[in-house]
Design a protein around this motif. Sequence first.
Motif, short mmCIF file in Angstrom:
data_model
loop_
_atom_site.label_atom_id
_atom_site.label_comp_id
_atom_site.label_asym_id
_atom_site.label_seq_id
_atom_site.Cartn_x
_atom_site.Cartn_y
_atom_site.Cartn_z
N ALA B 84 0.84 -1.21 0.00
CA ALA B 84 0.00 0.00 0.00
C ALA B 84 0.87 1.26 0.00
O ALA B 84 0.58 2.23 -0.70
CB ALA B 84 -0.92 0.00 1.21
N ASN B 85 1.96 1.21 0.74
CA ASN B 85 2.85 2.37 0.79
C ASN B 85 3.52 2.60 -0.56
O ASN B 85 3.63 3.75 -1.03
CB ASN B 85 3.90 2.17 1.89
N LYS B 86 3.95 1.50 -1.18
CA LYS B 86 4.57 1.63 -2.51
C LYS B 86 3.58 2.25 -3.49
O LYS B 86 3.93 3.15 -4.26
CB LYS B 86 5.00 0.24 -3.03
N ALA B 87 2.34 1.74 -3.46
CA ALA B 87 1.32 2.25 -4.38
C ALA B 87 1.05 3.73 -4.12
O ALA B 87 0.92 4.53 -5.06
CB ALA B 87 0.03 1.45 -4.22
N MET B 88 1.02 4.11 -2.85
CA MET B 88 0.76 5.51 -2.49
C MET B 88 1.86 6.42 -3.04
O MET B 88 1.58 7.46 -3.65
CB MET B 88 0.67 5.62 -0.97
N ILE B 89 3.12 6.01 -2.84
CA ILE B 89 4.24 6.83 -3.33
C ILE B 89 4.18 6.94 -4.86
O ILE B 89 4.34 8.04 -5.43
CB ILE B 89 5.59 6.20 -2.90
N ASP B 90 3.91 5.80 -5.53
CA ASP B 90 3.81 5.82 -6.99
C ASP B 90 2.73 6.79 -7.45
O ASP B 90 2.91 7.57 -8.39
CB ASP B 90 3.48 4.41 -7.52
N ASN B 91 1.59 6.73 -6.78
CA ASN B 91 0.47 7.59 -7.16
C ASN B 91 0.80 9.07 -6.96
O ASN B 91 0.44 9.91 -7.79
CB ASN B 91 -0.78 7.22 -6.36
N ILE B 92 1.48 9.37 -5.85
CA ILE B 92 1.84 10.77 -5.60
C ILE B 92 2.78 11.25 -6.71
O ILE B 92 2.63 12.36 -7.24
CB ILE B 92 2.49 10.92 -4.20
N ARG B 93 3.73 10.39 -7.08
CA ARG B 93 4.69 10.79 -8.13
C ARG B 93 4.00 10.95 -9.49
O ARG B 93 4.29 11.86 -10.24
CB ARG B 93 5.81 9.76 -8.22
N LYS B 94 3.08 10.03 -9.77
CA LYS B 94 2.43 10.06 -11.09
C LYS B 94 1.32 11.09 -11.17
O LYS B 94 1.17 11.81 -12.15
CB LYS B 94 1.82 8.68 -11.38
N TYR B 95 0.47 11.12 -10.11
CA TYR B 95 -0.77 11.90 -10.21
C TYR B 95 -0.86 13.06 -9.22
O TYR B 95 -1.83 13.81 -9.21
CB TYR B 95 -1.98 10.98 -9.99
N GLY B 96 0.13 13.17 -8.32
CA GLY B 96 0.11 14.27 -7.36
C GLY B 96 -0.85 14.03 -6.21
O GLY B 96 -1.17 14.95 -5.47
N ASN B 97 -1.37 12.82 -6.08
CA ASN B 97 -2.23 12.48 -4.93
C ASN B 97 -2.03 11.00 -4.62
O ASN B 97 -1.58 10.24 -5.47
CB ASN B 97 -3.69 12.80 -5.23
N PRO B 98 -2.39 10.58 -3.39
CA PRO B 98 -2.11 9.18 -3.02
C PRO B 98 -3.10 8.17 -3.57
O PRO B 98 -2.89 6.97 -3.45
CB PRO B 98 -2.17 9.22 -1.48
N PHE B 99 -4.19 8.64 -4.19
CA PHE B 99 -5.26 7.72 -4.56
C PHE B 99 -5.14 7.17 -5.98
O PHE B 99 -5.79 6.20 -6.34
CB PHE B 99 -6.63 8.40 -4.42
N GLY B 100 -4.36 7.83 -6.83
CA GLY B 100 -4.26 7.38 -8.21
C GLY B 100 -4.98 8.32 -9.15
O GLY B 100 -5.34 9.44 -8.79
N LYS B 101 -5.23 7.83 -10.34
CA LYS B 101 -5.85 8.68 -11.36
C LYS B 101 -7.30 8.97 -10.99
O LYS B 101 -8.08 8.06 -10.70
CB LYS B 101 -5.80 7.98 -12.71
N ILE B 102 -7.64 10.25 -11.01
CA ILE B 102 -9.02 10.64 -10.68
C ILE B 102 -9.55 11.49 -11.84
O ILE B 102 -8.95 12.51 -12.20
CB ILE B 102 -9.08 11.47 -9.38
#
Lengths: 387, 114
Positions: B84-102
């Motif tokens: 979950a932490n890895k996914a959160m970091i990836d999302n922040i880097r990619k989308y600027g938020n911890p949840f992913g593409k919105i």
Amino acid sequence: MPSIADIAASKDEEDRLVYAQDASGLEGKTLTVVWPANAAEVQSIVKNALESRTDIVPRGGGTDLAGAAVPDNSIVLDLTRMNKIIEIGSDYAIVEPGIVLDDLNRELAKKDLFLPVIPSSHSVCTIGGMISCNAAGVRAIKYGKMREWVSELTVVTGNGDIISVSGKQLDDFCGTEGTAGIITRARLRLAKPLKRYTASVYKLGTAQELAERTREAVKNDNVIAVEYMDKLTCKLSGDEDAYKLFIEYESDEGDIKDPAEIEKRMHNRNIIGQTLSSKGYIVIEDPRIPHEKIPEFLEYLSGKQIPSFGHIGIGVIHARLKTDQDLEGFHEMVQSLGGDVSGEHGIGLTKRKYASSDMKNKIAGLKKKYDPENILNRGKIIDYETR
Amino acid sequence: MKLDKCRSCGLCKANCPIYNATLRETIGARGRAILIKKEVLTDIYYTCSLCKSCDTECPAGIELSKEIRKMRERMVEEGKETEANKAMIDNIRKYGNPFGKIEKGKFPDKLYCC
């Protein structure tokens, strides 16, 4: 009876490590942690353990300072989820054992009541644990110890029976550290909160002066707490080089009138033990010394560089030693002065060697009566055969 | 102040929101302190809200929350952080938020990230 498989339990490595300790600094070995929800589940756990002859260590807040909650290849039975207040009456409360003292007193305050036995771990210690070690506290000079505030108990014995006890039989379970039974419900007597109280702090040069001022204080019916810190404790706490005596009054006699200021000083008093621990004084002792022998004992401690503080009004001296200091000599001194090995923390594991024969005989008798298979807190207070 | 001053008195758990919600010592303040002292690498450090209540309560002045952060850092360094932490970091880097593409005007599927 509930199936053992339906009771919350864990064998996770992290749980077994964490529940292998209490606040004594000792560490044992946990087989399983169980979190019963009611007396029937406790009974089921005990009957199951009887079949496998596995030791059960009952545990409340895990604040015991003598190792009474340290397991030895044991099931640790965590009672903190049995924390309901069942009933509050005009001068009593019926509670489950896992309720934290401060949580109970917050509810009682709404009805202008309180349980007045207040150990320094009041924010985390549970009622069951307080009964099991017969806890005291800074106001013990007025309110006594926990035994005086218990009027009825429900207990699961080592035979797996659920019994209710009152009167003289309460002595079988108050202060016997979970060796005879597991408390699942308690009916407590309650007091009315103090309406006004004041305090004074006295700076004294010698142990003799400290003892004399203490003797005067305990004769005063308005005095509700008499606490002290010795010179070394003051120094280690960053305070001045003197004996300090803190006296609390249920009257206007004290110099400090602001309750908030008194509570602040009481809080500072309550954390002295941890302050000393953090400076390497990790061996925790709490002998009860006869009043007339206190100056001699304090001089002995001073000579050995052993810091002390505590409930001097009832003779309970909290002494802290480093591991390389002479513990045997300390206990010889306590015995030579006619003192008791423990004034309030209990015997547990750390003081088993020094427990009186009366106490050991009492526990041995209780084992025969309530726990003949010796599955409840085996090895606490009295020795045991290793399984 | 380091954890070698901790004597496991338990006062740190008095207002620990995670302990009070679960009543499981292991994922409360004192449990984490014990696990850190034993250098156990475990997901349990990620269950802390870092509210610092334990820091406030500790009579020895230990800042447990800092030690928990350090253990999280160590888990990342050793590749043992949670998925979950890895996914959160990836999302922040990619989308600027911890949840992913919105999608614009829409809510994320899950309002939690770890």
